[in-house]
Design a protein around this motif. Structure first.
Motif, PDB file in Angstrom:
ATOM      1  N   ARG A 255       0.781  -1.039   0.232  1.00  0.00           N
ATOM      2  CA  ARG A 255       0.124  -0.020  -0.063  1.00  0.00           C
ATOM      3  C   ARG A 255       0.915   1.376   0.002  1.00  0.00           C
ATOM      4  NH1 ARG A 255      -2.698  -1.216   4.299  1.00  0.00           N
ATOM      5  NH2 ARG A 255      -4.402  -2.087   2.833  1.00  0.00           N
ATOM      6  N   ALA A 256       1.887   1.151   0.782  1.00  0.00           N
ATOM      7  CA  ALA A 256       2.763   2.453   0.728  1.00  0.00           C
ATOM      8  C   ALA A 256       3.512   2.560  -0.623  1.00  0.00           C
ATOM      9  CB  ALA A 256       4.074   2.111   1.775  1.00  0.00           C
ATOM     10  N   LEU A 257       3.834   1.530  -1.161  1.00  0.00           N
ATOM     11  CA  LEU A 257       4.241   1.908  -2.694  1.00  0.00           C
ATOM     12  C   LEU A 257       3.416   2.270  -3.653  1.00  0.00           C
ATOM     13  CD1 LEU A 257       6.667   1.378  -4.716  1.00  0.00           C
ATOM     14  CD2 LEU A 257       5.817  -1.084  -4.794  1.00  0.00           C
ATOM     15  N   THR A 258       2.222   1.712  -3.927  1.00  0.00           N
ATOM     16  CA  THR A 258       1.288   2.057  -4.781  1.00  0.00           C
ATOM     17  C   THR A 258       0.648   3.555  -4.381  1.00  0.00           C
ATOM     18  OG1 THR A 258      -0.624   0.951  -3.542  1.00  0.00           O
ATOM     19  CG2 THR A 258       0.837  -0.180  -5.682  1.00  0.00           C
ATOM     20  N   ARG A 259       0.384   3.782  -2.988  1.00  0.00           N
ATOM     21  CA  ARG A 259      -0.315   5.058  -2.694  1.00  0.00           C
ATOM     22  C   ARG A 259       0.628   6.301  -2.836  1.00  0.00           C
ATOM     23  NH1 ARG A 259      -5.526   3.658  -0.475  1.00  0.00           N
ATOM     24  NH2 ARG A 259      -5.664   1.515  -1.560  1.00  0.00           N
ATOM     25  N   SER A 260       2.254   5.853  -2.413  1.00  0.00           N
ATOM     26  CA  SER A 260       3.026   6.780  -2.467  1.00  0.00           C
ATOM     27  C   SER A 260       3.403   7.271  -4.266  1.00  0.00           C
ATOM     28  CB  SER A 260       4.447   6.373  -2.151  1.00  0.00           C
ATOM     29  OG  SER A 260       4.518   6.500  -0.723  1.00  0.00           O
ATOM     30  N   MET A 261       3.096   6.322  -4.926  1.00  0.00           N
ATOM     31  CA  MET A 261       3.138   6.471  -6.554  1.00  0.00           C
ATOM     32  C   MET A 261       2.028   7.493  -6.873  1.00  0.00           C
ATOM     33  SD  MET A 261       4.675   6.179  -9.665  1.00  0.00           S
ATOM     34  CE  MET A 261       5.837   4.544  -9.637  1.00  0.00           C
ATOM     35  N   ARG A 262       0.847   7.086  -6.346  1.00  0.00           N
ATOM     36  CA  ARG A 262      -0.372   7.973  -6.457  1.00  0.00           C
ATOM     37  C   ARG A 262      -0.164   9.272  -6.170  1.00  0.00           C
ATOM     38  NH1 ARG A 262      -6.489   6.269  -5.272  1.00  0.00           N
ATOM     39  NH2 ARG A 262      -7.629   8.107  -6.267  1.00  0.00           N
ATOM     40  N   GLY A 263       0.549   9.290  -5.003  1.00  0.00           N
ATOM     41  CA  GLY A 263       0.727  10.939  -4.393  1.00  0.00           C
ATOM     42  C   GLY A 263       1.537  11.516  -5.074  1.00  0.00           C
ATOM     43  N   LEU A 264       2.515  10.921  -5.797  1.00  0.00           N
ATOM     44  CA  LEU A 264       3.603  11.415  -6.641  1.00  0.00           C
ATOM     45  C   LEU A 264       2.996  12.041  -7.821  1.00  0.00           C
ATOM     46  CD1 LEU A 264       6.637  12.216  -7.338  1.00  0.00           C
ATOM     47  CD2 LEU A 264       6.958   9.710  -8.243  1.00  0.00           C
ATOM     48  N   ILE A 265       2.383  11.209  -8.610  1.00  0.00           N
ATOM     49  CA  ILE A 265       1.762  11.525  -9.751  1.00  0.00           C
ATOM     50  C   ILE A 265       0.630  12.726  -9.601  1.00  0.00           C
ATOM     51  CG2 ILE A 265       0.146  10.890 -11.683  1.00  0.00           C
ATOM     52  CD1 ILE A 265       1.144   7.914 -11.321  1.00  0.00           C
ATOM     53  N   THR A 266       0.142  12.638  -8.517  1.00  0.00           N
ATOM     54  CA  THR A 266      -1.119  14.058  -8.107  1.00  0.00           C
ATOM     55  C   THR A 266       0.022  15.076  -8.049  1.00  0.00           C
ATOM     56  OG1 THR A 266      -2.464  12.149  -7.035  1.00  0.00           O
ATOM     57  CG2 THR A 266      -2.516  14.645  -6.411  1.00  0.00           C
ATOM     58  N   SER A 267       0.926  14.805  -7.318  1.00  0.00           N
ATOM     59  CA  SER A 267       1.804  16.198  -7.193  1.00  0.00           C
ATOM     60  C   SER A 267       2.154  16.868  -8.432  1.00  0.00           C
ATOM     61  CB  SER A 267       2.957  15.866  -6.520  1.00  0.00           C
ATOM     62  OG  SER A 267       4.172  15.328  -7.181  1.00  0.00           O
ATOM     63  N   TYR A 268       2.290  15.944  -9.544  1.00  0.00           N
ATOM     64  CA  TYR A 268       2.725  16.744 -10.768  1.00  0.00           C
ATOM     65  C   TYR A 268       1.589  17.444 -11.375  1.00  0.00           C
ATOM     66  CZ  TYR A 268       6.523  13.213 -11.400  1.00  0.00           C
ATOM     67  OH  TYR A 268       7.595  12.353 -11.044  1.00  0.00           O
ATOM     68  N   LEU A 269       0.459  17.438 -10.831  1.00  0.00           N
ATOM     69  CA  LEU A 269      -0.786  18.157 -11.402  1.00  0.00           C
ATOM     70  C   LEU A 269      -0.836  19.683 -10.671  1.00  0.00           C
ATOM     71  CD1 LEU A 269      -3.600  15.507 -11.263  1.00  0.00           C
ATOM     72  CD2 LEU A 269      -1.569  15.939 -13.218  1.00  0.00           C
ATOM     73  N   ARG A 270       0.141  19.947  -9.803  1.00  0.00           N
ATOM     74  CA  ARG A 270       0.153  20.996  -9.088  1.00  0.00           C
ATOM     75  C   ARG A 270       0.697  22.171  -9.859  1.00  0.00           C
ATOM     76  NH1 ARG A 270       2.940  19.565  -3.302  1.00  0.00           N
ATOM     77  NH2 ARG A 270       1.501  18.189  -2.257  1.00  0.00           N
ATOM     78  N   VAL A 271      -0.104  23.318  -9.967  1.00  0.00           N
ATOM     79  CA  VAL A 271       0.346  24.624 -10.933  1.00  0.00           C
ATOM     80  C   VAL A 271       0.556  25.762  -9.966  1.00  0.00           C
ATOM     81  CG1 VAL A 271      -1.151  23.824 -12.565  1.00  0.00           C
ATOM     82  CG2 VAL A 271      -1.932  25.235 -11.154  1.00  0.00           C
ATOM     83  N   GLY A 272       1.067  26.571 -10.680  1.00  0.00           N
ATOM     84  CA  GLY A 272       1.628  27.829  -9.718  1.00  0.00           C
ATOM     85  C   GLY A 272       2.605  27.760  -8.754  1.00  0.00           C
ATOM     86  N   ALA A 273       2.474  28.498  -7.528  1.00  0.00           N
ATOM     87  CA  ALA A 273       3.643  28.296  -6.603  1.00  0.00           C
ATOM     88  C   ALA A 273       3.935  26.940  -6.108  1.00  0.00           C
ATOM     89  CB  ALA A 273       3.311  29.323  -5.320  1.00  0.00           C
ATOM     90  N   ALA A 274       2.997  26.119  -6.133  1.00  0.00           N
ATOM     91  CA  ALA A 274       3.219  24.702  -5.736  1.00  0.00           C
ATOM     92  C   ALA A 274       3.750  23.707  -6.725  1.00  0.00           C
ATOM     93  CB  ALA A 274       1.818  24.158  -5.130  1.00  0.00           C
ATOM     94  N   ASN A 275       4.392  24.108  -7.953  1.00  0.00           N
ATOM     95  CA  ASN A 275       4.796  23.512  -8.938  1.00  0.00           C
ATOM     96  C   ASN A 275       6.109  23.255  -8.516  1.00  0.00           C
ATOM     97  OD1 ASN A 275       6.468  23.462 -11.458  1.00  0.00           O
ATOM     98  ND2 ASN A 275       4.462  22.400 -12.070  1.00  0.00           N
ATOM     99  N   ALA A 276       6.824  22.236  -8.646  1.00  0.00           N
ATOM    100  CA  ALA A 276       8.301  21.930  -8.199  1.00  0.00           C
ATOM    101  C   ALA A 276       9.065  22.529  -9.009  1.00  0.00           C
ATOM    102  CB  ALA A 276       8.583  20.471  -8.450  1.00  0.00           C
ATOM    103  N   TRP A 277       8.898  22.853 -10.504  1.00  0.00           N
ATOM    104  CA  TRP A 277       9.786  23.508 -11.211  1.00  0.00           C
ATOM    105  C   TRP A 277      10.128  25.270 -10.678  1.00  0.00           C
ATOM    106  CZ3 TRP A 277      13.483  21.397 -14.003  1.00  0.00           C
ATOM    107  CH2 TRP A 277      13.328  20.162 -14.487  1.00  0.00           C
TER     108      TRP A 277
END
Length: 358
Positions: A255-277
């Motif tokens: 669960r930690a593996l699949t949910r962390s992957m899901r959390g990672l993909i979700t983080s890619y959808l952040r825009v504006g000041a929350a975007n990692a770039w």
């Protein structure tokens, strides 16, 4: 006046510029002629639950008393599906300068699952901040000073956000193939990866992974993560298989593996000041970007873009190396990290070899 616009790469959001090559320290290092066992550790309580943290004690320069040698602190953060043991060899080399701590993120290695059951990137960032505060507050030399932060893959992305959120805690930042946002799925993951965002799919993925024997999981991991799998010592493969068997007995591991992957993909959808770039372009600590040119998980083309995006960034590209440079090329990685630490305190060492290593 508004900041002048700069050309931006559509895939990464980073400007296509150049970054300085990393300097390699000429400091003497202990030989890695044997395979050191994993460093001991313990469960520590944090605000999000209990996490396992390994400790690599400072050794000082090899063959010298080391009374006046620098003694700083470092925290190591592993990637998706990894554990604190991923840093065993690198931490052994960096012990010439650092007291080292390596944590298992919640649900990974020997850490318990997060108290609230969330494996979001934000949750992992909070855990790293928690441990970082604890490391900085440990009694002894360097107590209260900023800590050198190193992260790989998911742990690299989390460390980037930590450095932006708490620059007061971070003396320098090293990002080893960080999982920066991209907007096309790497071929190695296939087109099925975005399905993890759909309800019920992570649970299905967990059931399928549960049927894969530990030996097969390790073989697949090595093929994906290493540029040259022949570089993996037999002892490390045996340790990895044993870790997989241990994790098979943890009801939360998949669960930690699949949910962390899901959390990672979700983080890619952040825009504006929350975007990692965008966050990378505002980082304060001196930053080292380390990448292998055979990385199959995160495109090596992102390496110069990220190093150029960071205000005080430098780049180490490693020939023939994959996604886990700290495992596959610990010595050049260690020399680049040491040079970063030397430069951070104004020490000018003799210029070492250029930062294109084989």
């Amino acid at each position: 006046m508004p900041e002048p616009s700069r050309p931006v790469d559509r895939a990464s959001g980073a400007e296509p510029a150049t970054a300085p090559r990393a300097r390699l320290s000429t400091a003497p290092l202990p030989p890695l002629d044997t395979v050191p066992p994993p460093w001991p550790g313990e469960l520590v309580k944090g605000r999000g639950g209990q996490v396992f943290v390994r400790r690599t004690p400072w050794s000082g320069p090899p063959g010298e008393p080391g009374d006046d040698a620098p003694r700083e602190r470092a925290l190591y953060v592993h990637g998706l599906g990894g554990a604190s043991t991923n840093w065993t060899d690198l931490a052994a080399l960096l012990a010439v300068r650092f007291d080292g701590w390596a944590l298992d993120l919640p649900g990974f290695g020997r850490s318990h699952p997060p108290a609230r059951g969330s494996y979001s990137l934000r949750g992992h960032v909070a855990t790293v901040v928690d441990v970082l505060e604890r490391v900085a507050a440990e009694p002894g030399e360097a107590a209260g000073r900023p800590v050198h932060l190193l992260g790989n893959s998911l742990g690299g992305l989390a460390s980037l956000f930590v450095a932006a959120r708490r620059p007061d805690l971070v003396a320098s930042l090293t990002l080893v193939s960080p999982a920066m946002p991209v907007y096309r799925v790497p071929p190695v993951f296939s087109r099925q990866l975005p399905l993890l965002l759909l309800p019920g799919v992570p649970a299905l993925a967990e059931r399928r992974l549960a049927g894969v024997p530990p030996e097969q999981q390790v073989r697949g991991m090595v093929q994906m993560c290493f540029g040259d799998p022949r570089r993996v010592p037999r002892e490390r493969l045996d340790e990895a298989v044993e870790e997989m068997r241990e994790r098979a007995g943890q009801p939360w591991a998949l669960r930690a593996l699949t949910r962390s992957m899901r959390g990672l993909i979700t983080s890619y959808l952040r825009v504006g000041a929350a975007n990692a770039w965008r966050v990378a372009r505002a980082l304060q600590p001196p930053t080292l970007v380390v990448w292998g040119d055979r990385d199959r998980l995160v495109d090596p083309a992102l390496a110069p873009r990220l190093a150029a995006a960071v205000p005080d960034g430098r780049l180490l590209m490693l020939d023939g190396v994959g996604h886990v440079a700290m495992l596959e090329a610990p010595e050049p990685t260690a020399r680049a990290v040491l040079a970063l630490a030397e430069d951070a305190v104004g020490e000018v060492a003799v210029t070492g070899p250029e930062a294109r290593a084989s």
